[in-house]
Every structure is written in structure tokens, then in C-alpha cells.
Design an enzyme around this catalytic site. Structure first.
Site, short mmCIF file in Angstrom:
data_model
loop_
_atom_site.label_atom_id
_atom_site.label_comp_id
_atom_site.label_asym_id
_atom_site.label_seq_id
_atom_site.Cartn_x
_atom_site.Cartn_y
_atom_site.Cartn_z
N PHE A 191 33.88 4.86 4.81
CA PHE A 191 33.94 4.96 6.27
C PHE A 191 35.32 5.49 6.64
CE2 PHE A 191 31.11 2.94 9.59
CZ PHE A 191 29.94 3.14 8.91
N GLN A 249 37.47 2.45 22.49
CA GLN A 249 37.23 3.36 21.38
C GLN A 249 36.17 4.40 21.74
OE1 GLN A 249 35.29 2.22 17.33
NE2 GLN A 249 37.40 2.83 16.95
N HIS A 261 33.80 7.00 20.04
CA HIS A 261 33.26 7.30 18.71
C HIS A 261 33.02 8.80 18.61
CE1 HIS A 261 30.59 7.27 15.26
NE2 HIS A 261 30.72 5.97 15.13
N LEU A 270 24.26 6.82 19.59
CA LEU A 270 25.12 6.90 18.42
C LEU A 270 24.47 7.51 17.18
CD1 LEU A 270 28.06 6.00 17.84
CD2 LEU A 270 27.06 4.20 16.45
N GLU A 285 28.88 6.54 11.96
CA GLU A 285 29.89 7.12 11.08
C GLU A 285 29.38 7.27 9.64
OE1 GLU A 285 33.71 5.71 12.08
OE2 GLU A 285 34.35 5.67 10.00
N ARG A 296 38.69 7.01 13.89
CA ARG A 296 37.85 7.50 14.97
C ARG A 296 38.62 8.15 16.11
NH1 ARG A 296 33.33 2.63 15.23
NH2 ARG A 296 32.34 3.29 13.30
N HIS A 318 32.42 3.71 23.02
CA HIS A 318 31.71 2.94 22.01
C HIS A 318 32.09 1.47 21.96
CE1 HIS A 318 29.53 2.28 18.33
NE2 HIS A 318 30.62 2.00 17.64
N ARG A 372 39.86 0.45 16.38
CA ARG A 372 39.11 -0.33 15.39
C ARG A 372 38.57 0.58 14.28
NH1 ARG A 372 33.65 -1.11 14.52
NH2 ARG A 372 32.82 -0.38 16.50
C1 LIG Z 1 24.99 1.81 18.53
C2 LIG Z 1 26.04 0.94 17.93
C3 LIG Z 1 26.24 0.93 16.56
C4 LIG Z 1 27.22 0.11 16.00
N1 LIG Z 1 27.39 0.14 14.63
C5 LIG Z 1 28.31 -0.70 14.08
C6 LIG Z 1 28.46 -0.74 12.66
O1 LIG Z 1 27.76 -0.10 11.90
N2 LIG Z 1 29.41 -1.57 12.16
C7 LIG Z 1 30.21 -2.36 12.96
O2 LIG Z 1 31.05 -3.09 12.44
N3 LIG Z 1 30.06 -2.32 14.29
C8 LIG Z 1 29.13 -1.54 14.88
N4 LIG Z 1 28.99 -1.52 16.24
C9 LIG Z 1 29.72 -2.51 17.06
C10 LIG Z 1 29.10 -3.88 16.90
O3 LIG Z 1 27.71 -3.76 16.76
C11 LIG Z 1 29.37 -4.81 18.09
O4 LIG Z 1 30.71 -4.76 18.47
C12 LIG Z 1 29.03 -6.26 17.73
O5 LIG Z 1 27.73 -6.33 17.17
C13 LIG Z 1 29.12 -7.16 18.96
O6 LIG Z 1 28.57 -8.41 18.67
P1 LIG Z 1 28.68 -9.59 19.74
O7 LIG Z 1 28.01 -10.77 19.12
O8 LIG Z 1 30.08 -9.73 20.18
O9 LIG Z 1 27.86 -9.08 21.03
P2 LIG Z 1 26.38 -8.49 21.24
O10 LIG Z 1 25.62 -8.36 20.00
O11 LIG Z 1 26.54 -7.30 22.11
O12 LIG Z 1 25.69 -9.65 22.07
C14 LIG Z 1 26.06 -9.97 23.40
C15 LIG Z 1 25.19 -11.11 23.89
O13 LIG Z 1 25.69 -11.56 25.14
C16 LIG Z 1 24.62 -11.77 26.04
N5 LIG Z 1 25.16 -11.66 27.41
C17 LIG Z 1 26.03 -10.73 27.89
N6 LIG Z 1 26.32 -10.99 29.19
C18 LIG Z 1 25.63 -12.12 29.53
C19 LIG Z 1 25.51 -12.88 30.70
N7 LIG Z 1 26.17 -12.58 31.83
N8 LIG Z 1 24.70 -13.96 30.69
C20 LIG Z 1 23.99 -14.30 29.57
N9 LIG Z 1 24.09 -13.60 28.42
C21 LIG Z 1 24.89 -12.53 28.40
C22 LIG Z 1 23.58 -10.73 25.65
O14 LIG Z 1 22.29 -11.14 26.05
C23 LIG Z 1 23.73 -10.74 24.11
O15 LIG Z 1 22.93 -11.75 23.55
C24 LIG Z 1 28.01 -0.71 16.82
C25 LIG Z 1 27.81 -0.72 18.19
C26 LIG Z 1 26.86 0.12 18.75
C27 LIG Z 1 26.72 0.11 20.25
#
Ligand SMILES: Cc1cc2nc3c(=O)[nH]c(=O)nc-3n(C[C@H](O)[C@H](O)[C@H](O)COP(=O)(O)OP(=O)(O)OC[C@H]3O[C@@H](n4cnc5c(N)ncnc54)[C@H](O)[C@@H]3O)c2cc1C
Length: 575
Positions: free
Chosen positions: A121, A234, A236, A246, A249, A280, A347, A388
């Protein structure tokens, strides 16, 4: 006051908002330890954005790799703004986290010897992204959800958290409403955690799910608590041209090459050693610079080409099948046969709710809030600093989510007490809901949102200047005023998406303001933040975190916090 007898009060040991990898990992640990835990989420857990993660999750598993090298790459990639104690914790615990995820049932792709496969990566000296084809996040999320479910976690899905209860330096739960029927409830808790993910929807071109509106950032800020390093967004390098969806990468990791309209492999100019696998921020700026110089491709000339046609088709079919499908579905381009159009897309948010290394939320650079934790993308424990590295975020969410869970268990075992909530604690949020529902002004939520997003992409995006940021700040201030004069047509109580989108727009406007104000005071270029009028990094003045506070009239003030340095001295980054 609106003290509402209709407001139900639930009592828990722990309340977690968010059911992505961070929230679920914490909830699993708490429930397994016998703590009464509620998870509140506006989506079904499996629809959280974590499930969209494609490319991988980092851990130094390779034979010639080491956790120290992973630390070095992370700190260098962060442009030396990451807190090195948190980076050390993350990188040393990464291999164990992968083994834990595997024990939970995650099926990782394998190499020929049967070990967990790893791929290169950007910005990393060794291949270290473990993956499950190009659906890594989904594989992890399903496994962790299943195990959390097995432990008996209590999930309130389709519930929207709109406020928290914060008095005398302690958080004692949140206020939320049931999206199904608009009923408001108080979730009173001894310890509370936010794990609400990112805010990429602030931008017109972004890779994020619709739900990524950064709600908890402004919920925290409305109580006078700070947000850290919000100026670092960030971009991407590879979003599908036009939509921003997306293309992981992993496409460059597996050997994808970038070309401009003249057929030049332009990364030779910008990063002659790392080429397409520079970090990135570097690749995104290179792409945007080619476009600005008139060497873009596509109908509007706003994209460049990524070419994978020289690869063995089996690599695409077995390791990148979803990316291929996305490009066919959204752009009619098959990466087996032709290059596809990509462009930089918003991103990830490096900044967020400041926490210490134990995921406890900070009240200022030196003080903590009692009973309050955050982890995952909404938090800033600062392992990413100014930029990141790919595949470090899923790792952060999983690892610090678990870590937050363990620290909450410890706090509960040490006697964290319940400060009893009353229905009056819901008043502020009930008033906000009533005001929006009864609003009969002239402004429309989708229009205001589009203006915000267009402005952020144009003026607070990959390239920034004082002039562009001032323009965007002025726009946000006027949108905040116009937001008071909105009208929503749907007045019903059942699945009222008009209402939800209006609340979310309020949060987006406020967190956008933090991005722009931080970008204005940071008169240097570092990581994802590039000021054309201050193009170099200035460690003397700005090797500091921003802590930004908002008052009731949306005025933002900034103070500076120290970066935790360690074994890696700040150096110029070369690729
Ligand atoms: C398309 C894409 C591909 C990616 N690929 C990678 C990768 O390959 N490797 C990597 O390391 N990172 C990757 N990332 C980044 C990574 O996926 C995220 O940063 C990470 O998964 C975030 O996890 P989280 O648990 O913080 O939040 P999330 O998984 O975004 O979950 C947020 C939660 O909060 C809840 N929520 C939000 N606001 C409220 C509210 N007001 N009330 C109630 N619930 C709420 C939602 O319902 C959800 O359940 C990618 C991101 C994207 C967008």
C-alpha cells in the site's frame, strides 16, 4: 422548558453511539465482561461505512517486516504530527489484532504458503495490508457483529443520537430518537462512547456513505468541548471520475499505473522512487496538478487514467473483483480491457474528538472529561497526524474500539457511578426536533447542502489559499443563517427522512466550519493540508495540534496542543 413526560429513560452501564468496527468491538468486550451495554446506531450495524472498506488492514506480518518499521512509516506518513505513543501502541498490537479478528471468524485471503496474504500500500516500506479480496471491511464487520451478537449486545438500530448529557465535567449518556416513530429517549449511562465514523459528506466529491455526516463532532462541540486537527482531510487519489466512489488503493498496490492525457506516467515527476505508491496526499496533489495544467482526461478533463491492463487478468478477477464491478457499473469501463478515469475524492477525517491514549475524551489539551470515550474515525487519538496511511484506519477502529471497551470495563470495575438523568435532559434535543419539524421558511435543505459541498470541494479541498478559505468561511456563515429559515414538507412522525437530513445538515455546517477555521490558522503545508500561499512545512510554528472550540454563535477559537514526539525526529519527507 419543555419537560416531556413522554420521554423514556433507559439505564445502562455503558452506552455506545455507532455500530461500525469501533463501536461493535467495544460493545463486544463490554457485553462479554457482563456490563449492561446499549449500542445506538442510525443504520443497521452491517450497513456502517466500515463494511465498505476495500483494500486492507495493516499489520507487520511479513518475514522482513517489523512493528518498528510500521511505526516509522505511520509517523513519516503523518508528516510527523501523529502522537508517537499512540502510534507505538497501534503498530505493536496490530499483529495480535489480526489474530483476534481471525479468531472472531474473519476469512482473510491467503498466500501460496497458506499464510494470511499481504499486499503493498502507499507510503509503506513493506507489503503489510492484510485483506479479504477487496471486501476487507465487510469480512471484518460481519465477523465482529456475529460475535458481538452472540455475546448478546443490545442494539437500538434506526435510532438517531442528537445530544449528549454533559454536566460538571462528566458525560452521563445521550439523547436519541427512534427514526421509526420519532419518539425521544434518554440513554443514561455510567460510561459513554462515541464511535460515529467520518464526515466525508461535507464534500461534493467524496467516497463516503450517505450517513457519514459527522454528527457527533458538532454534538460534542455544542457543549463547548474541543475538536482536534479538523483541518486535516484526506483526499484519496482514486475516486471514480465524476462520482468520487472509491477505487481502493489496492488497485495501485497490485500494480496500477497513472497516466495523463499525453500518455505520460506523471508520478515520475512527483515521486520518482515511490511512484504510484507515494502517500495519498502526494498522489492526490499530483493528479489535481495534472488536471489544472490541462492534462486531464474524461469528458470534462477533470480525471486521469489508472491503467491495470498490463496485469495478469487473474489478479484483477481474484483480488480486485469488486473494484472492477464498480467501474463497470458506474462508468461503463472494464479495467481488464481499458484504463479507467479517476480523480481525487474526499475520503477521511484525520481530526476529530480529541482523546488520550486510553480513548478518554479531552476537555482541553491537558484535561479529561469524566466517563466519556471515543474511538474510530470520529476520534483523534492522533495516530494519523496530518495524513493517514492506507489500511491504518480499519486497524485503528478495531484496535482502539477494543481498547476503549477494555478501558470502560476498567472504569466500571473501579466504581464509575450513574448520575441519574431526568426527562429534562432531553429538552434541548426535543426543542431542536420541534423547531425543524415546524419550520416554515423558504430555504431548502438539499440546496443548502449542495452549496456547502460544492464550496468545500472548490475552496477547502486539495489546494487551499487564504482567499479561498475566507470565501468558504463566508459561505458557511451565510448558510448557517439561512439554515434557520428552512422549510421541510414532511411533518410526519414515521421514518421522516426530511427531518433527519435537516438535523444532519446542521451538524455538517458546524463541522465544516471547524475544517475551514483550522485550515486558515495553519499557515503551512503538512500532509493532507496544502496551502498554496504557505507551501512548506513549518515545524517551528506548527508542529502542534489545533484544538478548536465553538461558542453559541458559531464563533470558533483555536488553541494549540503539544505533539507527543518519540524515537522518530521530524525530517523532510521524500518519496
Ligand atoms: C469506500 C471506503 C473504503 C475504505 N477502505 C479502507 C481500507 O481498505 N482500509 C482502511 O484501513 N480504511 C478504509 N476506509 C476507512 C475506514 O473504513 C473507516 O475509517 C472506518 O471503517 C471507520 O470505522 P468507525 O467504526 O469509526 O465508523 P463507521 O464504520 O463509519 O460507523 C459509524 C457508525 O456510527 C453510526 N452513527 C453515526 N452518526 C450517528 C448518530 N447521530 N446516531 C446514531 N448512530 C450514528 C452509524 O450508524 C454507524 O453505525 C475506507 C473508507 C471508505 C469510505
Amino acid at each position: 422548558m419543555n419537560t416531556n413526560s413522554d420521554v423514556k429513560i433507559y439505564e445502562y452501564d455503558a452506552v455506545i453511539v455507532g455500530a461500525g468496527l469501533a463501536g461493535l468491538a467495544a460493545a463486544k468486550e463490554l457485553t462479554a465482561a457482563g456490563k449492561k451495554t446499549a449500542v445506538i446506531t442510525k443504520l443497521h450495524p452491517l450497513r456502517s461505512h466500515s463494511g465498505a472498506a476495500q483494500g486492507g488492514i495493516n499489520a507487520a506480518l511479513g518475514k522482513d517486516d517489523s512493528t518498528e518499521l510500521h511505526e516509522f512509516d505511520t509517523v513519516k506518513g503523518s508528516d510527523y504530527l501523529a502522537d508517537q505513543d499512540a502510534v507505538e501502541l497501534m503498530c505493536t498490537k496490530a499483529p495480535e489484532t489480526i489474530r483476534w479478528a481471525e479468531r472472531m471468524g474473519t476469512v482473510f485471503s491467503r498466500d501460496e504458503e497458506g499464510d494470511i496474504a499481504i499486499r503493498p500500500f502507499g507510503g509503506q516500506s513493506k507489503p503489510r495490508a492484510c485483506y479479504a479480496k477487496d471486501r476487507t471491511g465487510l469480512a471484518l464487520l460481519q465477523a465482529i457483529y456475529e460475535q458481538a451478537f452472540r455475546e448478546g449486545i443490545e442494539v437500538f438500530d434506526e435510532w438517531y443520537a442528537g445530544d449528549m448529557i454533559y454536566k460538571d465535567g462528566k458525560v452521563s449518556g445521550v439523547v436519541a430518537y427512534d427514526i421509526r416513530n420519532s419518539k425521544v429517549a434518554v440513554f443514561n449511562a455510567k460510561v459513554t462512547m462515541f464511535a460515529t465514523g467520518g464526515n466525508g459528506r461535507l464534500y461534493r466529491f467524496n467516497s463516503n456513505a450517505h450517513a457519514n455526516t459527522g454528527d457527533s463532532l458538532s454534538i460534542v462541540a455544542r457543549h463547548g468541548l474541543p475538536l482536534e486537527d479538523m483541518e486535516f482531510v484526506q483526499f484519496h487519489p482514486s475516486g471514480l471520475g465524476g462520482s468520487g466512489i472509491l477505487i481502493s488503493e489496492a488497485a495501485r498496490g497490485e500494480g496500477g499505473r497513472l497516466y495523463n492525457s499525453l500518455g505520460e506516467r506523471f508520478m515520475e515527476k512527483y515521486a520518482p522512487n515511490a511512484m504510484e505508491l507515494a502517500s495519498r496526499d502526494v498522489v492526490s496533489r499530483a493528479i489535481m496538478e495534472e488536471v489544472r495544467q490541462g492534462r486531464g482526461v474524461g469528458k470534462d478533463g477533470q480525471s486521469v487514467n489508472i491503467d491495470l491492463t498490463h496485469l495478469d487478468p487473474q489478479i484483477i478477477l481474484t483480488r480486485l473483483p469488486e473494484l472492477r464491478e464498480l467501474a463497470i457499473a458506474f462508468q461503463g469501463q472494464d479495467m481488464l480491457k481499458e484504463p479507467i478515469h479517476i480523480s481525487a475524492t474526499a475520503h477521511y477525517s484525520m481530526g476529530g474528538i480529541p482523546t488520550n491514549i486510553n480513548c478518554q475524551v479531552r476537555k482541553s489539551p491537558t484535561e479529561l472529561v469524566e466517563g466519556f470515550y471515543a474511538a474510530g474515525e470520529c476520534a483523534c487519538v492522533s495516530v494519523h497526524g496530518a495524513n493517514r496511511l492506507g489500511a491504518n484506519s480499519v486497524l485503528e477502529a478495531l484496535l482502539f474500539g477494543r481498547h476503549a471497551g477494555e478501558n470502560m470495563i476498567k472504569a466500571l470495575d473501579e466504581g464509575a457511578s450513574l448520575r441519574k438523568a431526568t426527562a429534562a435532559d432531553a429538552d434541548t434535543f426535543v426543542e431542536e426536533l420541534t423547531r425543524i419539524k415546524t419550520s416554515n421558511g423558504t430555504e431548502r435543505v438539499p440546496e443548502l447542502r449542495t452549496e456547502l459541498q460544492n464550496g468545500m470541494t472548490a475552496d477547502a479541498g486539495v489546494f487551499r489559499t487564504k482567499e479561498s478559505l475566507d470565501r468558504q468561511l463566508k459561505l458557511i456563515n451565510s448558510l448557517l443563517k439561512r439554515f434557520k429559515n428552512i422549510r421541510i414538507d414532511d411533518k410526519s412522525k414515521t421514518f421522516n427522512t426530511d427531518l433527519q437530513e435537516a438535523i444532519e445538515l446542521g451538524h455538517m455546517l458546524e463541522s465544516a466550519k471547524f475544517v475551514v477555521e483550522g485550515a486558515l490558522v495553519r499557515e503551512e503545508s503538512r500532509g493532507g493540508h496544502y496551502r498554496e500561499d504557505f507551501p512548506t512545512r513549518d515545524d517551528k510554528k506548527f508542529l502542534k495540534h489545533t484544538y478548536a472550540y465553538m461558542d453559541k454563535d458559531y464563533n470558533v477559537s483555536i488553541e494549540w496542543g503539544d505533539v507527543v514526539l518519540g524515537k522518530f525526529e521530524p525530517k523532510e519527507r521524500t518519496y
